[in-house]
Design a protein around this motif. Structure first.
Motif, PDB file in Angstrom:
ATOM      1  N   ALA A 283       0.943  -1.270   0.232  1.00 56.75           N
ATOM      2  CA  ALA A 283      -0.142   0.160   0.083  1.00 56.75           C
ATOM      3  C   ALA A 283       0.949   1.405   0.060  1.00 56.75           C
ATOM      4  CB  ALA A 283      -1.071  -0.198   1.202  1.00 56.75           C
ATOM      5  N   PRO A 284       1.794   1.383   0.984  1.00 59.12           N
ATOM      6  CA  PRO A 284       2.513   2.634   0.901  1.00 59.12           C
ATOM      7  C   PRO A 284       3.334   2.942  -0.541  1.00 59.12           C
ATOM      8  CG  PRO A 284       2.856   1.553   2.675  1.00 59.12           C
ATOM      9  CD  PRO A 284       2.395   0.659   1.910  1.00 59.12           C
ATOM     10  N   ILE A 285       3.942   1.728  -0.956  1.00 59.01           N
ATOM     11  CA  ILE A 285       4.584   2.054  -2.041  1.00 59.01           C
ATOM     12  C   ILE A 285       3.982   2.378  -3.327  1.00 59.01           C
ATOM     13  CG2 ILE A 285       6.317   1.029  -3.594  1.00 59.01           C
ATOM     14  CD1 ILE A 285       7.517  -0.624  -1.515  1.00 59.01           C
ATOM     15  N   LEU A 286       2.504   1.365  -3.442  1.00 63.73           N
ATOM     16  CA  LEU A 286       1.832   1.753  -4.391  1.00 63.73           C
ATOM     17  C   LEU A 286       1.062   3.197  -4.328  1.00 63.73           C
ATOM     18  CD1 LEU A 286       0.040   0.478  -6.635  1.00 63.73           C
ATOM     19  CD2 LEU A 286      -1.790   0.114  -5.071  1.00 63.73           C
ATOM     20  N   VAL A 287       0.840   3.816  -3.314  1.00 66.90           N
ATOM     21  CA  VAL A 287       0.407   5.185  -3.274  1.00 66.90           C
ATOM     22  C   VAL A 287       1.493   6.043  -3.505  1.00 66.90           C
ATOM     23  CG1 VAL A 287       0.003   6.929  -1.315  1.00 66.90           C
ATOM     24  CG2 VAL A 287      -1.166   4.672  -1.337  1.00 66.90           C
TER      25      VAL A 287
END
Length: 483
Positions: A262-266
């Motif tokens: 999630a953090p990297i995708l965002v």
């Protein structure tokens, strides 16, 4: 405070300072030629569209080389790959400065594009060698220097070229590179964090071909007609083959499964969206400031004067670096990224609503720069908090590639929008204020979308460093920490 503590803090400051200077070098080599493209066209006897390759070639090389350099940095050493990038950039500066033909000049500019990888690799070194409590502030400062380098580069270009000629632009950039290549190994330790495995040559080749095709289609879409469709189709087909290969090969160039965290995708989604928004701000503001006096609200500034008018935004980015670091430490990088995107959107709305006087344009651009300062600091922080420590450079490199996709798209959209509504003054067609307003609304909308994406995705807060990843001795051989 013991002598050992004082020395450790001093070393930390030197490491952050030297690595941050690499962000200035990246910005200088990208922006120094932008205000003087017409002069290069005249001196080389080429058209304005052909002269734009002086920018396009650098962006293309940087976008394609950065993820490759990132993977090599994870494998063979981050400082070592920074030195390689600096060496290639210096050679490119010499080729460009000494070139007697336009296409040799393009070759030199292409080689300079390797410097783009300095920023993500430098941020990855920070994760490896700095104490966790220093990381967010260091990342914020390094990200901000990219902005201030760009702001100073534009007025410097006019002054340097006027006094010492166009080749001096490349000698100046090369001089910065030489200074860094001498100081870097003396101050910055080589990271002990390395990954094992082989380099994915097939994945690197396919990604290079795919992104070159797509970025060329975006940047030259208004000039190449139907050939753009061929480029887009080729790029899409290559990516459709590249993705399953990366998912199944044991040593991928880009770990796509990690990229889905999630953090990297965002961060990656916002890299595209905010890369778009960041680029059109400086591009549109400098063009608006240079509208001729004969137009409805033209200010008639020169390229150097327009660049100087943008400097308050660059200085503001440096001043906000510690603020964004404090926000990140207290509320997390997600909050920093969302607030940065919202501030960028507000800046664009102000540029639509305020009368286009010199003061108002500078204020609007400075507000956008404030949001950019927060966003540029937050995206690599989200990645360094979530990526495995032995994949930090490649993860940041892929994020930089996606940001290049956004800037290239922003350039193409800005050119199309500003050309859609023009007025003829003398022998030239210049954009109307309506076209600038449309472009600013687009920037506001894209920035608001980035904020919505950031707020919609649940991101768990972690420390400045992914502590569970550190004990993997077989992978990292231990991380050297300063301080």
């Amino acid at each position: 405070m013991t002598d050992k503590t004082v020395r450790a803090k001093a070393r930390t400051g030197w490491v952050v300072g030297v690595l941050s200077l690499s962000g200035v070098v990246v910005a200088l080599q990208q922006t120094l030629v932008v205000p003087v493209l017409p002069a290069f066209a005249t001196a080389s006897g080429v058209s304005s569209s052909t002269a734009s390759w002086l920018v396009t070639s650098t962006l293309l090389t940087g976008a394609v080389a950065t993820p490759l350099i990132g993977r090599l940095a994870d494998m063979f050493g981050k400082r070592a790959m920074m030195l390689v990038c600096l060496a290639v950039m210096i050679v490119g500066c010499m080729v460009a400065a000494l070139s007697q033909s336009f296409w040799l000049l393009i070759l030199g500019r292409s080689l300079q594009g390797f410097a783009t990888a300095l920023l993500p690799v430098g941020i990855s070194i920070m994760r490896d060698v700095l104490p966790p409590e220093k990381l967010s502030g260091a990342v914020a400062l390094m990200s901000a220097t990219l902005g201030i380098g760009g702001m100073f580069g534009m007025p410097m270009a006019g002054v340097i070229s006027a006094h010492w000629g166009l080749p001096a632009l490349f000698w100046v950039t090369g001089g910065f590179g030489v200074a860094l290549i001498v100081v870097l190994p003396l101050v910055v330790p080589e990271s002990a964090v390395k990954s094992r495995g082989r380099f994915d040559f097939l994945g690197a080749t396919v990604l290079t071909l795919a992104m070159t095709a797509l970025l060329l289609a975006v940047s030259k879409g208004t000039e190449w007609g139907w050939a753009v469709l061929v480029l887009i189709a080729s790029g899409v087909v290559l990516l459709c083959g590249w993705i399953p290969w990366e998912l199944h090969t044991p040593a991928p160039l880009v770990d796509l499964r990690t990229s889905l965290r999630a953090p990297i995708l965002v961060s990656n989604v916002c890299a595209v969206l905010l890369g778009f928004a960041m680029f059109i701000s400086a591009l549109a503001a400098t063009q608006e400031l240079q509208l001729p006096l004969a137009s409805a609200d033209g200010l008639g500034l020169s390229a150097a004067e327009a660049g100087l008018a943008m400097m308050p935004g660059g200085v503001l980015m440096i001043g906000l670096a510690p603020v964004s670091s404090k926000v990140t430490r207290r509320w997390g990088a997600k909050a920093t990224l969302a607030s940065g995107a919202i501030v960028i959107a507000i800046g664009y709305v102000l540029r639509v609503l305020l009368t286009p006087t010199l003061v108002n344009i500078v204020i609007g651009a400075a507000v956008v720069s404030a949001g950019v300062a927060f966003s540029l600091a937050a995206m690599p922080t989200l990645i360094t908090e979530s990526a495995p420590i032995h994949q930090t450079a490649s993860a940041n490199g892929f994020n930089s590639l996606l940001r290049s996709v956004g800037t290239s798209t922003g350039s193409a959209v800005a050119a199309a929008v500003l050309a859609s509504s023009t007025v003829v003054i003398g022998a030239s067609a210049v954009p109307t204020l309506h076209s600038f307003a449309v472009l600013y609304w687009i920037g506001a909308g894209v920035s608001a979308l980035a904020a919505a994406v950031t707020l919609a995705v649940k991101v768990e807060r972690t420390g400045a460093v992914s502590l569970p990843e550190l004990p993997i001795a077989a992978e990292t051989d231990g991380a050297t920490k300063i301080g």
